[in-house]
Scaffold this motif. Sequence first.
Motif, PDB file in Angstrom:
ATOM      1  N   MET A  33      26.067  -2.308  -4.738  1.00  0.00           N
ATOM      2  CA  MET A  33      26.300  -3.273  -3.669  1.00  0.00           C
ATOM      3  C   MET A  33      27.104  -2.590  -2.579  1.00  0.00           C
ATOM      4  N   CYS A  34      26.873  -2.984  -1.336  1.00  0.00           N
ATOM      5  CA  CYS A  34      27.658  -2.449  -0.221  1.00  0.00           C
ATOM      6  C   CYS A  34      29.058  -3.056  -0.252  1.00  0.00           C
ATOM      7  N   VAL A  35      29.941  -2.494   0.595  1.00  0.00           N
ATOM      8  CA  VAL A  35      31.343  -2.908   0.569  1.00  0.00           C
ATOM      9  C   VAL A  35      31.498  -4.371   0.973  1.00  0.00           C
ATOM     10  N   LYS A  36      30.732  -4.823   1.993  1.00  0.00           N
ATOM     11  CA  LYS A  36      30.847  -6.216   2.448  1.00  0.00           C
ATOM     12  C   LYS A  36      30.423  -7.182   1.354  1.00  0.00           C
ATOM     13  N   CYS A  37      29.322  -6.888   0.710  1.00  0.00           N
ATOM     14  CA  CYS A  37      28.848  -7.778  -0.352  1.00  0.00           C
ATOM     15  C   CYS A  37      29.788  -7.748  -1.550  1.00  0.00           C
ATOM     16  N   LEU A  38      30.354  -6.544  -1.833  1.00  0.00           N
ATOM     17  CA  LEU A  38      31.266  -6.431  -2.970  1.00  0.00           C
ATOM     18  C   LEU A  38      32.530  -7.248  -2.728  1.00  0.00           C
ATOM     19  N   ARG A  39      33.047  -7.231  -1.486  1.00  0.00           N
ATOM     20  CA  ARG A  39      34.231  -8.030  -1.164  1.00  0.00           C
ATOM     21  C   ARG A  39      33.925  -9.523  -1.177  1.00  0.00           C
ATOM     22  N   SER A  40      32.681  -9.889  -0.791  1.00  0.00           N
ATOM     23  CA  SER A  40      32.322 -11.309  -0.840  1.00  0.00           C
ATOM     24  C   SER A  40      32.178 -11.812  -2.271  1.00  0.00           C
ATOM     25  N   GLU A  41      31.855 -10.929  -3.190  1.00  0.00           N
ATOM     26  CA  GLU A  41      31.690 -11.320  -4.593  1.00  0.00           C
ATOM     27  C   GLU A  41      33.016 -11.281  -5.350  1.00  0.00           C
ATOM     28  N   VAL A  42      33.853 -10.242  -5.043  1.00  0.00           N
ATOM     29  CA  VAL A  42      35.094 -10.030  -5.804  1.00  0.00           C
ATOM     30  C   VAL A  42      36.276  -9.994  -4.837  1.00  0.00           C
ATOM     31  N   ASP A  43      37.338 -10.746  -5.140  1.00  0.00           N
ATOM     32  CA  ASP A  43      38.599 -10.714  -4.385  1.00  0.00           C
ATOM     33  C   ASP A  43      39.687 -10.187  -5.310  1.00  0.00           C
ATOM     34  N   ILE A  44      40.098  -8.916  -5.127  1.00  0.00           N
ATOM     35  CA  ILE A  44      41.063  -8.313  -6.050  1.00  0.00           C
ATOM     36  C   ILE A  44      42.479  -8.821  -5.798  1.00  0.00           C
ATOM     37  N   THR A  45      42.713  -9.516  -4.664  1.00  0.00           N
ATOM     38  CA  THR A  45      44.048 -10.072  -4.401  1.00  0.00           C
ATOM     39  C   THR A  45      44.202 -11.473  -4.973  1.00  0.00           C
ATOM     40  N   GLU A  46      43.204 -11.955  -5.666  1.00  0.00           N
ATOM     41  CA  GLU A  46      43.300 -13.289  -6.249  1.00  0.00           C
ATOM     42  C   GLU A  46      44.343 -13.276  -7.372  1.00  0.00           C
ATOM     43  N   GLY A  47      45.235 -14.244  -7.329  1.00  0.00           N
ATOM     44  CA  GLY A  47      46.303 -14.323  -8.315  1.00  0.00           C
ATOM     45  C   GLY A  47      47.569 -13.588  -7.907  1.00  0.00           C
ATOM     46  N   LEU A  48      47.532 -12.823  -6.793  1.00  0.00           N
ATOM     47  CA  LEU A  48      48.735 -12.140  -6.311  1.00  0.00           C
ATOM     48  C   LEU A  48      49.511 -13.032  -5.352  1.00  0.00           C
TER      49      LEU A  48
END
Length: 511
Positions: A33-48
């Motif tokens: 997946m490209c970076v834009k699609c990967l960020r739309s699918e996964v948010d690594i700052t969730e819970g911070l």
Amino acid sequence: MAEEAGMFVVPQTVGTVLCCKCGIPMAPNAANMCVKCLRSEVDITEGLQKHVIIMHCPECNSYLQPPRTWIKAQLESKELLTFCVKRLKNLNKVRLVHAEFIWTEPHSKRIKVKLKVQKEVLNGAILEQSYVVEYVQQEHMCESCSRVQANPDQWVAAVQLRQHVSHRRTFFYLEQLILKHGAAASAIKIKQMEQGIDFFFSNRSHGVKFVEFIGKVAPMKSRNDKQLVSHDIKSNNYNYKYTFSVEICPICREDLICLPLKVAASLGNLGPLVICTKVTNSIALLDPLTLRISYLDADQYWRLPFKSLLTSRQLVEYIVLDVEIISSEVNVGGSKYVLADAQVARVSDFGKNDTIFNIRTHLGHLLNPGDYALGYDLYGANSNDIEIEKHKGLVIPEAILIRKSYEEKRQKKRGKPRAWKLKSLDMEVDDKNRTDQEKINSEYEQFLKDLEENPELRFNISLYRNKDYQPSEMTSVADGDEVPSIPLDELLADLDLSEAEAEDEDDEMRE
């Protein structure tokens, strides 16, 4: 290497794949997946955490590190950035790559920090993302500041610094040492007393630390006591006020001493008439007739205490008539001395009598015929010291010279400002000392002259440039003869933060 040899090289191209979500060509990765699609699918700052409340003390500009630790930090400093990052929870789930401040208005009570983090996501792909954390400052005074605000005279530990002498030269020197090392930075009040200074602290440990500092720079003895202020029976808590009584030995630099028999024997039969040349945590004693020197530490002194025979306030001015060197230059304790026989006469005897004294002095490298010197008049002194009578067969010299005098040459520069200045502690003056202000001013002026004449004395002192000083070519040519002065390379620039900030603002306006 192949190109240099003229061989044909097949160009290598990086293969591309289509993103499984949007179909654009991209470099292959583990998630496809490209970076834009990967960020739309996964948010690594969730819970911070993105909003944090911190406690700030407006009086001492410190921040609360739970549960009870207060940390001092300036805005946009490394200490504050470290404190803000440590306050975040769940940050161990990601890898912190970078952190920096985002500018906010100082009065907004908001601190914004931009963080850049990394985390492994789908099928081992590493995603990097930035986000902003907002810290809200809530004003809350720390315990020490709230105690001071409630009652400015509220103190827990008091250090009473005393020296039983007739002058304050020792305290002028101690004041500069305290300022240079910041020993009294935690004092909530400083009060100038009749024979010393009182320091008040909000914590017992601060008082103990200050007493330890005094013990490293001066020979002293101390005792402490405590007084019960309040007692909580239920929680079994006691509140005390602690008092530390510190007495500095009454021996000062340039004092003439007659050593007791036991002390002289312990120092290898030194003296017994000696001069105190230096006072640190030990006392340096010099025999002016033999150039022998010995050091007496605080424990040795307080075991067999003694007083000065004559002090620097009893110095008499002499004029040197003749000098004859009888030994080569000797380095004793870091200072240079030369034994010489000299003919001197008291300046006060001019026009009255023709009394001339033939003496031996350790200042042969400084004195020339026609010079002036300060010394102790043992010929006309009426000393009732018991220790002199105990030394049988002691031949007392008619005079003992202490240092060269520049008073006549200083008359030309009287009233002119110096090129340097000293800082002073913010002290309250006791009502009894207000009447002796003229005496204190004259002693302080003498202390400044001693600093100019003695490089060893100003070695541990911070001297600052005087902005009001304007050198004159006429005075420099007329007065450039042998009058001791402090070279400019020993002076420090006195930094004024308000002026520095104003200059920075002016530079920004010009840009």
